[in-house]
Design an enzyme around this catalytic site. Sequence first.
Site, PDB file in Angstrom:
ATOM      1  N   ARG A 105      47.766  40.472 -34.859  1.00 16.11           N
ATOM      2  CA  ARG A 105      47.165  41.800 -34.827  1.00 16.11           C
ATOM      3  C   ARG A 105      48.148  42.748 -34.158  1.00 16.11           C
ATOM      4  NH1 ARG A 105      41.091  43.141 -32.732  1.00 16.11           N
ATOM      5  NH2 ARG A 105      40.668  41.522 -34.272  1.00 16.11           N
ATOM      6  N   THR A 110      36.656  32.905 -23.360  1.00 14.44           N
ATOM      7  CA  THR A 110      36.307  34.067 -24.177  1.00 14.44           C
ATOM      8  C   THR A 110      36.767  33.885 -25.615  1.00 14.44           C
ATOM      9  OG1 THR A 110      38.363  35.168 -23.528  1.00 14.44           O
ATOM     10  CG2 THR A 110      36.397  35.663 -22.249  1.00 14.44           C
ATOM     11  N   LYS A 120      43.636  37.200 -39.552  1.00 15.01           N
ATOM     12  CA  LYS A 120      42.785  36.269 -38.822  1.00 15.01           C
ATOM     13  C   LYS A 120      42.677  34.965 -39.602  1.00 15.01           C
ATOM     14  CE  LYS A 120      38.229  36.480 -36.528  1.00 15.01           C
ATOM     15  NZ  LYS A 120      37.024  37.332 -36.396  1.00 15.01           N
ATOM     16  N   LYS A 172      31.498  35.235 -35.283  1.00  9.48           N
ATOM     17  CA  LYS A 172      30.554  36.331 -35.046  1.00  9.48           C
ATOM     18  C   LYS A 172      30.232  37.017 -36.373  1.00  9.48           C
ATOM     19  CE  LYS A 172      34.296  39.234 -33.189  1.00  9.48           C
ATOM     20  NZ  LYS A 172      35.282  38.139 -33.027  1.00  9.48           N
ATOM     21  N   GLU A 218      29.661  38.884 -24.796  1.00 11.41           N
ATOM     22  CA  GLU A 218      29.234  40.206 -24.364  1.00 11.41           C
ATOM     23  C   GLU A 218      29.806  41.340 -25.204  1.00 11.41           C
ATOM     24  OE1 GLU A 218      31.537  42.461 -22.847  1.00 11.41           O
ATOM     25  OE2 GLU A 218      33.108  41.014 -23.284  1.00 11.41           O
ATOM     26  N   ASP A 267      31.706  42.378 -38.169  1.00 14.24           N
ATOM     27  CA  ASP A 267      31.471  41.126 -37.441  1.00 14.24           C
ATOM     28  C   ASP A 267      30.778  41.381 -36.104  1.00 14.24           C
ATOM     29  OD1 ASP A 267      33.657  42.209 -36.085  1.00 14.24           O
ATOM     30  OD2 ASP A 267      34.774  40.323 -35.985  1.00 14.24           O
ATOM     31  N   ARG A 268      30.709  42.651 -35.671  1.00 16.06           N
ATOM     32  CA  ARG A 268      29.981  42.994 -34.457  1.00 16.06           C
ATOM     33  C   ARG A 268      28.746  43.827 -34.798  1.00 16.06           C
ATOM     34  NH1 ARG A 268      35.270  42.499 -32.807  1.00 16.06           N
ATOM     35  NH2 ARG A 268      35.599  41.623 -30.737  1.00 16.06           N
ATOM     36  N   ASP A 279      34.631  45.979 -39.638  1.00 13.71           N
ATOM     37  CA  ASP A 279      34.666  44.773 -40.469  1.00 13.71           C
ATOM     38  C   ASP A 279      33.355  43.992 -40.393  1.00 13.71           C
ATOM     39  OD1 ASP A 279      35.121  43.882 -37.817  1.00 13.71           O
ATOM     40  OD2 ASP A 279      36.158  42.091 -38.537  1.00 13.71           O
ATOM     41  N   SER A 327      39.557  44.603 -37.271  1.00 16.37           N
ATOM     42  CA  SER A 327      38.229  44.773 -36.705  1.00 16.37           C
ATOM     43  C   SER A 327      37.989  46.229 -36.306  1.00 16.37           C
ATOM     44  CB  SER A 327      38.028  43.815 -35.535  1.00 16.37           C
ATOM     45  OG  SER A 327      36.681  43.772 -35.134  1.00 16.37           O
TER      46      SER A 327
END
Length: 594
Positions: free
Chosen positions: A52, A376, A158, A414, A401, A307-308, A305, A148
């Site tokens: 990235r 994480t 990714k 995710k 989070e 995913d969140r 994207d 993202s």
Amino acid sequence: MDSLSPLVQTWLQWDQDPTTRAEIVHLRDTNALNELERRLRNRIEFGTAGLRGRMAAGFSCMNSLTIIQASQGLARFIRDKRPEIASHGVVIGHDARHNSARFARLAANAFIAQQIPVWYFDEPSPTPLVPFGVNHFHAAAGIMVTASHNPPQDNGYKVYSSNGAQINRPEDGEIAQSIQENLEPWSTAWEDLQSGEYLHANSYRELLPHYQSQVAKFTKSTVAQWQHPRPYVYTPLHGVGGLVFPSLCHSLEIEDFTSVPAQEKPDPEFPTVKFPNPEEAGALDLAVQAADQQGKTLIIANDPDADRFAVAEKVEGEWFLLTGNHVGVLLASHLFDSLDPSADCSSNAVLTTTVSSGMLGKMAAAKGIHYTETLTGFKWMANVARELEKNGKTVPFAYEEALGYMFSPVCYDKDGITAAAVFLAAEAKWRAQGLTVFAKLQQLFTEFGHHETLNNYFRSPSPQLTLELFRGIRGGSCLAEKQFGSFKVLRWRDLTEGYDSGTPTNKPDLPEDPTSQMLTLWLDGGVRFTIRGSGTEPKVKFYIESCGASREDAIKAVCDTFLTISKEWVQRYTPSMSCSDRLPTSSGHVLDVQ
């Protein structure tokens, strides 16, 4: 210039993209030595489940050549190290960012050159469809070209392993080595993508109905009786979620919603937001305007994207943006309620990361559900989930989070689309019980204690400055004397150096990583906080949580902890680091740090 000339020559020999070739030629002809040094001397690092960075010419940036090199390395790795599954192919998807489609096509060439089939997405896609596709097609790997929620000038690459989870150690290191061994573009690297026996060009249209069906099936399995949520406003923040989520809602017979008109179609410039990240202040301003105009009290959002997933609710006339921890425990509560109350729940497991709220662990313990913390990122949680499943556990849910939620029955990463669908099912159930989303959250706080968090970052312009901060912390008096301002240090863990004062062997219960900086402290008064250097951004991030009997107690402990971090560590060891002037805690209390 003499030392740079071979690098310039190699770049111009390998790169056939007119735009990036012209960039390097211009830098050479204008004698821009510092910029050439920065662009060409070092390679963009393959890690954090892939690549990235900023799109520009040079080995240190995201561009067509570095995509080709990464793809050749991954293709040769699969051919040489995973020959038994190479014929299963790879899934390649992309979002709607600048150059994403082109990068995906160039990536596909590398695998076709190695006679590895490609399940190719010829349309922009949400990220979760790639890990879903890896499992659906039983593929050897997956690639998603996306950055993202990064700014418009960035892109990324990714990588997923054959288990549908992001690659992790040691596989990432082996792939990085293979990339180094396959840097020179192969003879077909720059050719236009051609149809043939190794290219499955209609994979996206084939896969999408299966994904939507699985999401709908899982969502409905979480409620005894399907009900419709309240009217809401949806925004994909100029991303690809708008290409999928509205049609999924229609298939669930959810019709009473509107999308933010200026943000509903993909736009790689993200023109209406400063940062296309629903966590950032101002990102949901247009959604708020639309909701207010339409009299709606609920907003849901995906990042570009998809995913969140983010939620905002109007509470007593004011908009309340839920944190990732809030949404995580709410989703967990909903899923826990869907389990058979007479059954043994110990075969179920949930996960979160060490920088996320400890509240999920308390909720799981109350139900007799196995709970695990990881480092994480979903590359850790997804792979740990896979291991738990091998040992007989069912892992319906994991979250972190940073607005990330994983539902293993759908995919092992995710998934903002599934999260939104499940959340709407939960909201409808709570509404039938006479509860708003905020009221349900307060109900959970009453049961498990009020958990207040403050997650933010200090700006660190260089890795060296980050290293200076952590060296100062380790060499200072705080850890040795177990005193942190007015707090007593009950336990501290250093995952960089592999130390934990709270275990019998002083070895941490999480993997150590000497290449990153990460410290966690447990303080008296129910406070835990982690400080770590970001692997992808010029930041030192901190995550503070306090559990108190009241909201006020928890807020005070969180604020006192932040002020101590700033005074005792940052101002002392790296005074040039800066932070936002006003920091909101998870309940909306604003800490003015000036």
